[in-house]
Enzyme design. Structure first.
Site, PDB file in Angstrom:
ATOM      1  N   HIS A   1       0.843  -1.195   0.000  1.00 33.64           N
ATOM      2  CA  HIS A   1       0.000   0.000   0.000  1.00 33.64           C
ATOM      3  C   HIS A   1       0.876   1.242   0.000  1.00 33.64           C
ATOM      4  O   HIS A   1       2.058   1.192   0.347  1.00 33.64           O
ATOM      5  CB  HIS A   1      -0.908   0.004   1.229  1.00 33.64           C
ATOM      6  CG  HIS A   1      -1.999  -1.004   1.187  1.00 33.64           C
ATOM      7  ND1 HIS A   1      -3.122  -0.904   1.967  1.00 33.64           N
ATOM      8  CD2 HIS A   1      -2.152  -2.147   0.464  1.00 33.64           C
ATOM      9  CE1 HIS A   1      -3.919  -1.927   1.736  1.00 33.64           C
ATOM     10  NE2 HIS A   1      -3.348  -2.702   0.829  1.00 33.64           N
TER      11      HIS A   1
ATOM     12  N   GLU B   1       1.013   3.926   1.937  1.00 36.97           N
ATOM     13  CA  GLU B   1       1.596   4.332   3.216  1.00 36.97           C
ATOM     14  C   GLU B   1       2.745   3.419   3.615  1.00 36.97           C
ATOM     15  O   GLU B   1       3.778   3.889   4.096  1.00 36.97           O
ATOM     16  CB  GLU B   1       0.529   4.335   4.318  1.00 36.97           C
ATOM     17  CG  GLU B   1      -0.573   5.338   4.100  1.00 36.97           C
ATOM     18  CD  GLU B   1      -1.760   4.805   3.317  1.00 36.97           C
ATOM     19  OE1 GLU B   1      -2.840   5.401   3.433  1.00 36.97           O
ATOM     20  OE2 GLU B   1      -1.625   3.789   2.588  1.00 36.97           O
TER      21      GLU B   1
ATOM     22  N   CYS C   1      -5.939   2.381   5.775  1.00 37.22           N
ATOM     23  CA  CYS C   1      -6.637   1.122   6.070  1.00 37.22           C
ATOM     24  C   CYS C   1      -6.086   0.559   7.383  1.00 37.22           C
ATOM     25  O   CYS C   1      -5.084   1.058   7.910  1.00 37.22           O
ATOM     26  CB  CYS C   1      -6.423   0.135   4.925  1.00 37.22           C
ATOM     27  SG  CYS C   1      -4.768  -0.617   4.896  1.00 37.22           S
TER      28      CYS C   1
ATOM     29  N   CYS D   1      -2.273  -0.334   7.193  1.00 35.40           N
ATOM     30  CA  CYS D   1      -1.418   0.855   7.144  1.00 35.40           C
ATOM     31  C   CYS D   1      -1.457   1.611   8.462  1.00 35.40           C
ATOM     32  O   CYS D   1      -0.433   2.122   8.921  1.00 35.40           O
ATOM     33  CB  CYS D   1      -1.840   1.753   5.992  1.00 35.40           C
ATOM     34  SG  CYS D   1      -1.496   1.009   4.381  1.00 35.40           S
TER      35      CYS D   1
END
Length: 155
Positions: free
Chosen positions: A52, A54, A82, A85
Site C-alpha cells: 500500500h 503508506e 486502512c 497501514c
C-alpha cells in the site's frame, strides 16, 4: 506548505492509476518540511497485498533516514489509512497523519475496509479467520532470549 505535500501525495496516486500500478493511493513522509519518503499503491503490479502507499512511503522514508521510526515526521496520504497501514503508522510513530479522502469515500469505489475494522474489534475466537495457537517442545524460546538479551535494540 501542508497543501503542497498533500498535492504531492495526490500526484503520486494519480500517476499510479495512469500507470496501472495499483490502486489510487499515494503517500509522502515529511520531516522538517522536506519530503523524505514517497510511496504509491503497487499491490497488483508487484503481487504484494502489503504494498500500500503508506507502507511503501514508510519503507522509503526509513531507508532514507536510516531509522526504523519516523520520529518528528508527518505523513500525507491520499486516503484515510486502512487497518494494515494504520498499524504500520503506529509502529513508525510519526507525529501526525494528514489524509485527503475518507474511508467511506474509498468504500464507494470498491476499497471497503470496514470488514477488517469489524474483525479486528472481535475476540480472536469470534473472527471469521480461523486462528489457532500451537505449542511445541523447544529448547530455544525466542521471547526468553529477547527478554534477557542485554544488547537488544528496543522499539
Amino acid at each position: 506548505m501542508k497543501q503542497e505535500f498533500m498535492r504531492r501525495a495526490l500526484e503520486i496516486a494519480f500517476a499510479s492509476v495512469e500507470a496501472n500500478k495499483g490502486g489510487p493511493f499515494g503517500a509522502v513522509v515529511v520531516k522538517n518540511n522536506v519530503i523524505v519518503g514517497e510511496g504509491t499503491n503497487v499491490v497488483t503490479s508487484t503481487k504484494d497485498p502489503s504494498a500500500h502507499a503508506e507502507i511503501s512511503a514508510i519503507r522509503d522514508a526509513c531507508k532514507n533516514l536510516n531509522d526504523y521510526q519516523l520520529t518528528d515526521c508527518e505523513i500525507y496520504t491520499s486516503c484515510e489509512p486502512c487497518p494494515m497501514c494504520l498499524g504500520a503508522i503506529y509502529w513508525a510513530r510519526p507525529k501526525v497523519v494528514y489524509y485527503y479522502n475518507t474511508r467511506e469515500e474509498a468504500a464507494k469505489i470498491g476499497f471497503d475496509d470496514q470488514y477488517i475494522y469489524d474483525q479486528i474489534a472481535l475476540d480472536i475466537d469470534s473472527r471469521n479467520l480461523d486462528m489457532r495457537k500451537i505449542d511445541v517442545n523447544s529448547e530455544k524460546q525466542p521471547f526468553e532470549l529477547w527478554d534477557t538479551k542485554i544488547d537488544k535494540i528496543e522499539y
